[in-house]
Design a protein around this motif. Structure first.
Motif, short mmCIF file in Angstrom:
data_model
loop_
_atom_site.label_atom_id
_atom_site.label_comp_id
_atom_site.label_asym_id
_atom_site.label_seq_id
_atom_site.Cartn_x
_atom_site.Cartn_y
_atom_site.Cartn_z
N ARG A 1 0.79 -1.23 0.00
CA ARG A 1 0.00 0.00 0.00
C ARG A 1 0.83 1.29 0.00
NH1 ARG A 1 -5.43 -1.14 0.53
NH2 ARG A 1 -5.90 -3.26 1.22
N TRP A 2 2.08 1.23 -0.39
CA TRP A 2 2.83 2.47 -0.59
C TRP A 2 3.16 2.65 -2.07
CZ3 TRP A 2 7.49 1.56 -2.81
CH2 TRP A 2 8.16 0.36 -2.51
N SER A 3 3.28 3.91 -2.46
CA SER A 3 3.66 4.28 -3.82
C SER A 3 4.80 5.30 -3.77
CB SER A 3 2.48 4.89 -4.58
OG SER A 3 1.46 3.94 -4.80
N ARG A 4 5.77 5.09 -4.64
CA ARG A 4 6.91 6.01 -4.73
C ARG A 4 6.95 6.53 -6.16
NH1 ARG A 4 12.41 6.85 -5.39
NH2 ARG A 4 13.48 7.68 -3.55
N PHE A 5 6.94 7.86 -6.31
CA PHE A 5 6.79 8.47 -7.62
C PHE A 5 8.12 8.89 -8.23
CE2 PHE A 5 2.71 9.00 -5.53
CZ PHE A 5 1.86 8.49 -6.50
#
Length: 200
Positions: free
Chosen positions: A81-85
């Motif tokens: 559930r984490w996103s790194r852009f």
């Protein structure tokens, strides 16, 4: 980044269609993997493409690292559930690798093999996306060992459990076959924008 700024950034990314449902923005890069970090010996390391190809391909570290290099900027979404852009990846595009083999007509799926007996499956169409890359570098620096050095597959269109660390081989198959996490209940495809986290 302050919490208010972070929330605003999340809203911006969601409005732009870049933050999948159920995900939160992170500026860190969490470390998740199966087993211990393997040791890398450039003299014995090799990389293979095998299965449904006319002739198998085997490359030494020197041969692999001298292949044409490209850069890809892409987001990463983890099933946790984490996103790194805006990750900047450098390495060998999957499309460039596959120019060096001739696929048999029945080849439709890929099994990616990493160290520690890690495997992940994906359709060949996702493997051959223009943003799929066999990464040697992240944000301009060589990958660290904990993030997959010397070589990590990055498949931005799918959850990061498909982006195999310490990758050693690509196997071409004629049917879908579950990899390690898929066999243990993760979704067989893993589209973050459809929240395909589990097989149930």
């Amino acid at each position: 980044m302050q919490s208010n700024e972070r929330r605003e950034r999340e809203r911006e990314m969601r409005a732009a269609g870049r933050l999948p449902p159920g995900q939160s923005l992170t500026l860190k890069w969490p470390v998740l993997h199966v087993g211990s970090v393997p040791l890398f010996n450039p003299r014995t390391w090799d990389f293979r493409v095998f299965g449904l190809v006319e002739e198998q391909l085997r490359l030494s570290w020197e041969e692999f690292s001298n292949l044409p290099q490209s850069e890809v900027c892409a987001d990463m979404h983890c099933v946790e559930r984490w996103s790194r852009f805006d990750n900047h990846w450098g390495g060998l595009l999957a499309t460039e690798l596959m120019r060096r083999v001739k696929l048999r007509p029945e080849a439709q799926h890929v099994m990616v093999h990493g160290e520690n007996n890690y495997t992940a499956n994906l359709p060949i169409s996702d493997f051959l996306c223009p943003t799929t890359i066999l990464a040697l570098r992240h944000d301009g620096e060589p990958l660290t060992a904990e993030h997959g050095y010397p070589l990590r597959l990055v498949v931005p269109s799918l959850y990061a459990y498909k982006s195999v660390k310490w990758v050693r081989a690509i196997q071409l198959l004629d049917r879908e076959s579950p990899g390690l996490w898929e066999f243990n209940g993760y979704h067989i495809y893993g589209d973050p924008f459809k929240e395909q986290r589990s097989s149930s």
